[in-house]
Design an enzyme around this catalytic site. Structure first.
Site, short mmCIF file in Angstrom:
data_model
loop_
_atom_site.label_atom_id
_atom_site.label_comp_id
_atom_site.label_asym_id
_atom_site.label_seq_id
_atom_site.Cartn_x
_atom_site.Cartn_y
_atom_site.Cartn_z
CG ASN A 1 135.40 -2.10 70.73
OD1 ASN A 1 136.32 -2.87 70.93
ND2 ASN A 1 134.68 -2.13 69.61
CG ASP B 1 121.94 -3.26 71.15
OD1 ASP B 1 122.81 -2.38 71.19
OD2 ASP B 1 121.00 -3.24 70.33
P1 IMP Z 1 124.53 0.66 74.25
O1 IMP Z 1 123.84 -0.43 73.49
O2 IMP Z 1 124.83 0.30 75.68
O3 IMP Z 1 125.73 1.21 73.53
O4 IMP Z 1 123.50 1.87 74.38
C1 IMP Z 1 122.95 2.53 73.25
C2 IMP Z 1 122.57 3.96 73.62
O5 IMP Z 1 121.54 3.95 74.62
C3 IMP Z 1 123.70 4.79 74.23
O6 IMP Z 1 124.47 5.42 73.24
C4 IMP Z 1 122.95 5.79 75.07
O7 IMP Z 1 122.50 6.86 74.28
C5 IMP Z 1 121.74 5.01 75.54
N1 IMP Z 1 122.00 4.42 76.87
C6 IMP Z 1 122.37 3.14 77.14
N2 IMP Z 1 122.50 2.94 78.46
C7 IMP Z 1 122.22 4.14 79.04
C8 IMP Z 1 122.19 4.57 80.40
O8 IMP Z 1 122.46 3.83 81.35
N3 IMP Z 1 121.83 5.85 80.59
C9 IMP Z 1 121.53 6.71 79.58
N4 IMP Z 1 121.56 6.36 78.31
C10 IMP Z 1 121.90 5.08 78.03
#
Ligand code: IMP
Length: 196
Positions: free
Chosen positions: A9, A69
Site C-alpha cells: 500500500n 519486507d
Molecule cells: P517495510 O517492510 O519496508 O515496511 O519496512 C519496515 C520498517 O523498516 C519501516 O517502517 C522503517 O522503520 C524501516 N525501514 C525500511 N526501509 C528503510 C529505509 O530505507 N530507511 C530507513 N528505515 C527503513
C-alpha cells in the site's frame, strides 16, 4: 504486457518499481484490483513475512505477484529490531520514537554495526522465488540529515560519510537494501520474460 501485482500500500515503493519495470511489466497496485484490507504480516522472519503477503494476494487473485519486507538488524542487539523495525517502540510508534529507542539501546555499546535487509517474494506461474538485498553500516549516536524515512538519519552506510538521510534518493537507491533487492528482481524478470 504481462501483469504483475505488487502487494503493497506504499505508493512510493509502487512508483519506484513501476519506473524500473516500465515497458516490460504492467505493475498493478492493490488499490487497482480493489484489495483494501490489511495483508497479514505475522511471521517472525523477513522471508516468511514477504512470502505470507505474496501468498495471500496469490490465493485471492491467482495472478503473478510479489511482496517485500524490510528490517534493520543490529549486531549487538542480537539482530533486533529486525522484522519488528516498524513497531520497535510500540504498535503506533513514530520514526522518531523508534530512533530514540535504538539510540538508547545502543548507549555504551562499542559495536554499532547493523544492516538493512530487504526480502522480496515473487510468485510467478505458481512458483515462488526470493530475492534479498542488504547494506551494511553503523548506527550513529545522533541524527544526521532530514531526507528519507524510518531510521535513515541514524544509519551510516559502510564506505560513505553521509547518513541515508543526507543522500539524495538516487544515491540511496543505488546502494540501499531495497534498491539491491529490486535490481535482483528486475534481472530475474528480464531473463524470465526472455525465455518464457
Ligand atoms: P517495510 O517492510 O519496508 O515496511 O519496512 C519496515 C520498517 O523498516 C519501516 O517502517 C522503517 O522503520 C524501516 N525501514 C525500511 N526501509 C528503510 C529505509 O530505507 N530507511 C530507513 N528505515 C527503513
Amino acid at each position: 504486457m504481462q501483469k504483475l501485482i505488487f502487494a503493497t500500500n506504499n505508493l512510493h515503493k509502487l512508483k519506484e518499481i513501476q519506473y524500473l519495470l516500465q515497458e516490460k511489466f504492467n505493475i498493478i497496485s492493490l488499490e487497482e484490483i480493489g484489495i483494501r484490507e490489511d495483508i497479514p504480516e505475522t511471521a517472525d522472519t523477513l522471508e516468511e513475512n514477504a512470502l505470507q503477503k505474496a501468498r495471500f494476494i496469490y490465493q485471492k487473485t491467482q495472478s503473478d505477484c510479489f511482496a517485500d519486507d524490510t528490517g534493520l538488524e543490529v549486531d549487538s542487539l542480537g539482530g533486533a529490531p529486525g522484522v519488528y523495525s516498524a513497531r520497535y517502540a510500540g504498535e503506533n510508534a513514530s520514526f522518531d520514537d523508534n530512533m530514540d529507542k535504538l539510540i538508547a539501546a545502543l548507549a555504551g555499546h562499542e559495536n554499532r554495526r547493523a544492516r538493512f535487509r530487504t526480502v522480496i517474494a515473487l510468485i510467478i506461474k505458481g512458483d515462488e522465488y526470493l530475492f534479498e538485498g542488504q547494506v551494511d553500516g553503523i548506527i550513529l549516536k545522533e541524527r544526521a540529515g532530514k531526507d528519507g524515512f524510518g531510521y535513515d538519519p541514524i544509519f551510516l552506510p559502510e564506505g560513505f560519510e553521509k547518513s541515508f538521510a543526507e543522500m539524495d534518493p538516487e544515491q540511496k537507491n543505488a546502494i540501499s537494501h531495497r534498491g539491491r533487492s529490486v535490481q535482483k528482481l528486475v534481472h530475474f524478470l528480464e531473463d524470465f520474460t526472455g525465455i518464457n
